[in-house]
Write an enzyme that holds these catalytic residues in place. Structure first.
Site, PDB file in Angstrom:
ATOM      1  CE  LYS A 167     -18.534  24.626  39.640  1.00 59.03           C
ATOM      2  NZ  LYS A 167     -18.194  25.978  40.148  1.00 59.03           N
TER       3      LYS A 167
ATOM      4  CG  ASP B  36     -12.300  25.125  41.586  1.00 58.83           C
ATOM      5  OD1 ASP B  36     -11.298  24.791  40.919  1.00 58.83           O
ATOM      6  OD2 ASP B  36     -12.864  26.224  41.474  1.00 58.83           O
TER       7      ASP B  36
ATOM      8  CE  LYS C 124     -11.346  27.912  43.765  1.00 61.49           C
ATOM      9  NZ  LYS C 124     -11.978  29.186  43.418  1.00 61.49           N
TER      10      LYS C 124
ATOM     11  CG  ASP D 242     -16.798  24.718  42.932  1.00 57.24           C
ATOM     12  OD1 ASP D 242     -17.538  25.711  43.042  1.00 57.24           O
ATOM     13  OD2 ASP D 242     -15.993  24.579  41.992  1.00 57.24           O
TER      14      ASP D 242
ATOM     15  CG  ASP E 210     -10.565  29.320  40.325  1.00 58.36           C
ATOM     16  OD1 ASP E 210     -11.079  28.213  40.586  1.00 58.36           O
ATOM     17  OD2 ASP E 210     -10.576  30.275  41.122  1.00 58.36           O
TER      18      ASP E 210
ATOM     19  CD  GLU F 109     -13.907  24.947  38.219  1.00 62.77           C
ATOM     20  OE1 GLU F 109     -14.870  24.728  38.987  1.00 62.77           O
ATOM     21  OE2 GLU F 109     -13.198  25.961  38.310  1.00 62.77           O
TER      22      GLU F 109
ATOM     23  NE  ARG G  61     -17.082  30.635  33.833  1.00 57.78           N
ATOM     24  CZ  ARG G  61     -16.983  31.897  34.245  1.00 57.78           C
ATOM     25  NH1 ARG G  61     -16.914  32.881  33.361  1.00 57.78           N
ATOM     26  NH2 ARG G  61     -16.968  32.184  35.535  1.00 57.78           N
TER      27      ARG G  61
END
Length: 460
Positions: free
Chosen positions: A228, A233, A240, A251, A310, A312, A314
Site C-alpha cells: 500500500k 491520507d 480525519k 500510510d 478514509d 481507501e 483497501r
C-alpha cells in the site's frame, strides 16, 4: 546511510557480554585489579550497562557489556544493542557471553543502533562499531540492516518530500541497483489499462496516482509482493481530525516494507521470480474527490459501495491484487498500514498477518521468533463475510458497527485473489518510543520473518 561491520583488520577492543546472573562467576576468573575496577564502577551486568577496563597506560584492555536478566531480555528484541549504545566510540569484537542462537540477531541489533534519520538535521547515532563474529553470515546481516534503513527512511520522510513521484523514484533506484526492471502506469492511463480504483482514490491529489511494478529473477517460484503506497491520507471527504492525521506520512508503510523485503530478497539472491506492485496515491480533498455513497467498479469487476473515503487503502490494493492474481504466482503477500483495529488488537509491536495456509502460518510464526521480527496470526473468519456485503453492491469498503475492522478489511482484500496462495499483513510500521536497536519513527515489520520463512513456504 550504510550500516556495516568494521573491518577485521581494524584494531578492536575485546568485549565480554555478561548477564547479571553470570557476573560473579566471571569475576572469579579475573585478576584482582579487574575485579576491583568492576566493583568500583558499579557494573552489575544490568542491561544497557557498558564498562571500559583500562590497561596501565590508560588504553582499553577490554570492555564489558551488561546483558541483564533473562526475564528482561525476553522483553527486548535486541538486548545487546542497549549496551552497544552506551559504549564509547571505538571498535569492538565479542569474545564471550552471547548465545550462539542469538548471535546473528544481536549483531543486527548492534548495526541498527547506527541508524539515524538525518535528512533534515544532524543526529547522533551510536558510535561503537563491531567486527563480525566468526560463524555469522555478515553479508546477510548487512543486507537486512540496509533493507531496514531503506524502509525507515521512506516512512520517516514527510509527505512534502515523499509523494507518489518520490516513491516511484525510490522503487526505480532500487531496481537499478539490483538490475531489476521497473515500469509505471500513471494518471489517466490507469483508466485505459483498467485500474479504476487506484485512479479514483488518487485523482484529487496534485501528484498523479500510479501503479509501480518491479520485476527481478528468471527462475524459481513466482512471488508477488503488493504494498500500500498511500503517501498521505487526509481521509478524503471523510476528513480525519488533526490528531488522527499527524502520522499519515506513514500510510505508505506497506510500500516501504515491501521495498525493504524486495531489497533483502535481491541482496541475498533468493531463487525466486519476484514481482513488486505498489499502487502509489495521495488521498486528498478536491472537487473531483470520490464521495461517500459512490459505487465503484474494480479491475476484477466487483462493485464497491463507498461508505467511508478514509477506507481507501483497501481500494487501491484491490486493483493491484487483482493484477497480481492474474499472473498466477505461487504466493502473493500484501503489506499495508491498513486499520487502527489491528493496533487495538495486538498493539504496535506485533505484525498481524492473515493466511488460509496453516503450514505457511506455522513457518512464519517460527521465522518471526528466529529473526526478532514478531508476527501474530489473525483469522480470515468466514462468518464475517456478510459484514462486507452491503446489498446495493458486491462489497462495502467500510462496514458499520466498528467490530472486527482488521478482519473485515482482510476479507475484503481476499475477494480480489483467486486460487493463488495469499498472505496479508496489517502492520503499523512505526516505533512509538525509542528501544534498543529501534529508533523512534519508521520501522520494518514482517520482512525479516517473511525472508526467513520463504525457503520453507516455497520449497526453495
Amino acid at each position: 546511510m550504510t550500516l556495516s561491520f568494521a573491518s577485521p583488520s581494524e584494531p578492536s577492543v575485546p568485549l565480554h557480554v555478561i548477564s547479571q546472573s553470570d557476573l560473579d562467576d566471571w569475576l572469579k576468573d579475573q585478576p584482582s585489579h579487574i575485579t576491583s575496577w568492576v566493583e568500583a564502577s558499579g557494573f552489575t551486568g544490568a542491561m544497557g550497562q557498558a564498562l571500559l577496563i583500562p590497561q596501565s597506560d590508560g588504553t582499553p584492555q577490554m570492555a564489558l557489556a551488561g546483558y541483564g536478566k533473562s526475564s528482561k531480555r525476553a522483553r527486548k528484541r535486541f538486548p545487546l544493542a542497549a549496551a552497544a549504545e552506551a559504549l564509547r566510540k571505538g571498535t569492538y569484537h565479542i569474545v564471550s557471553g552471547v548465545p550462539t542462537d542469538a548471535l546473528s540477531n544481536e549483531c543486527l541489533g548492534w548495526l541498527l543502533t547506527g541508524y539515524a534519520f538525518d535528512r533534515y538535521t544532524n543526529q547522533s547515532p551510536a558510535k561503537a562499531r563491531l567486527v563480525a563474529p566468526e560463524g555469522v553470515d555478515a553479508a546477510r546481516i548487512e543486507a537486512l540492516a540496509s533493507a531496514e534503513t531503506l524502509t525507515r527512511d521512506l516512512v520517516n520522510t514527510p509527505a512534502s518530500d515523499m509523494g507518489p513521484d518520490q516513491l516511484q523514484a525510490a522503487a526505480e533506484d532500487l531496481a537499478q541497483e539490483f538490475g531489476a526492471s521497473c515500469s509505471v502506469i500513471k494518471s489517466d492511463d490507469l483508466l485505459g489499462q483498467n485500474f479504476p480504483l487506484i485512479h479514483t482514490v488518487g485523482r484529487a491529489a496534485a501528484q498523479a496516482p500510479r501503479l509501480i511494478e518491479m520485476t527481478w529473477g528468471n527462475t524459481g517460484p513466482k512471488l508477488t509482493l503488493v504494498g500500500k503506497g498511500v503517501c498521505f491520507d487526509t481521509g478524503g471527504l471523510n476528513l480525519k481530525p488533526g490528531n488522527s492525521m499527524s502520522l499519515m506520512k506513514k500510510d505508505m508503510g506497506g510500500a516501504a516494507n515491501v521495498l525493504g523485503l524486495a531489497r533483502m530478497i535481491m541482496a541475498t539472491k533468493l531463487p525466486v521470480q519476484l514481482r513488486v506492485l505498489i499502487p502509489a496515491v495521495e488521498n486528498s480533498v478536491a472537487g473531483n474527490a470520490f464521495r461517500p455513497g459512490d459505487i465503484l467498479t474494480s479491475r476484477k469487476g466487483l462493485t464497491v459501495e463507498i461508505n467511508n473515503t478514509d477506507a481507501e487503502g483497501r481500494l487501491v490494493l484491490a486493483d493491484a491484487l487483482a493484477l497480481a492474481d492474474e499472473g498466477e504466482p505461487d504466493l502473493i503477500i500484501s503489506m499495508a498500514t491498513l486499520t487502527g483495529a489491528a493496533r487495538v488488537a495486538v498493539g504496535p509491536d506485533l505484525a498481524p498477518f492473515y493466511t488460509d495456509d496453516d503450514g505457511a502460518a506455522d513457518a512464519l510464526a517460527n521465522a518471526g521468533r528466529q529473526s526478532a521480527d514478531p508476527v501474530w496470526r489473525m483469522p480470515f473468519h468466514e462468518p464475517y463475510e456478510a459484514m462486507i456485503e452491503p446489498g446495493i453492491a458486491d462489497l462495502d469498503n467500510a462496514p458499520s458497527g466498528g467490530f472486527a475492522g482488521s478482519i473485515t478489511a482482510a476479507l475484503f482484500l481476499r475477494r480480489f485473489v483467486g486460487d493463488s496462495r495469499y498472505m496479508h499483513f496489517d502492520i503499523y510500521s512505526w516505533q512509538p518510543s525509542k528501544a534498543p536497536g529501534r529508533s523512534r519513527g519508521g520501522l520494518g515489520q514482517g520482512p525479516r520473518a517473511v525472508l526467513t520463512a520463504l525457503p520453507e513456504i516455497l520449497n526453495l
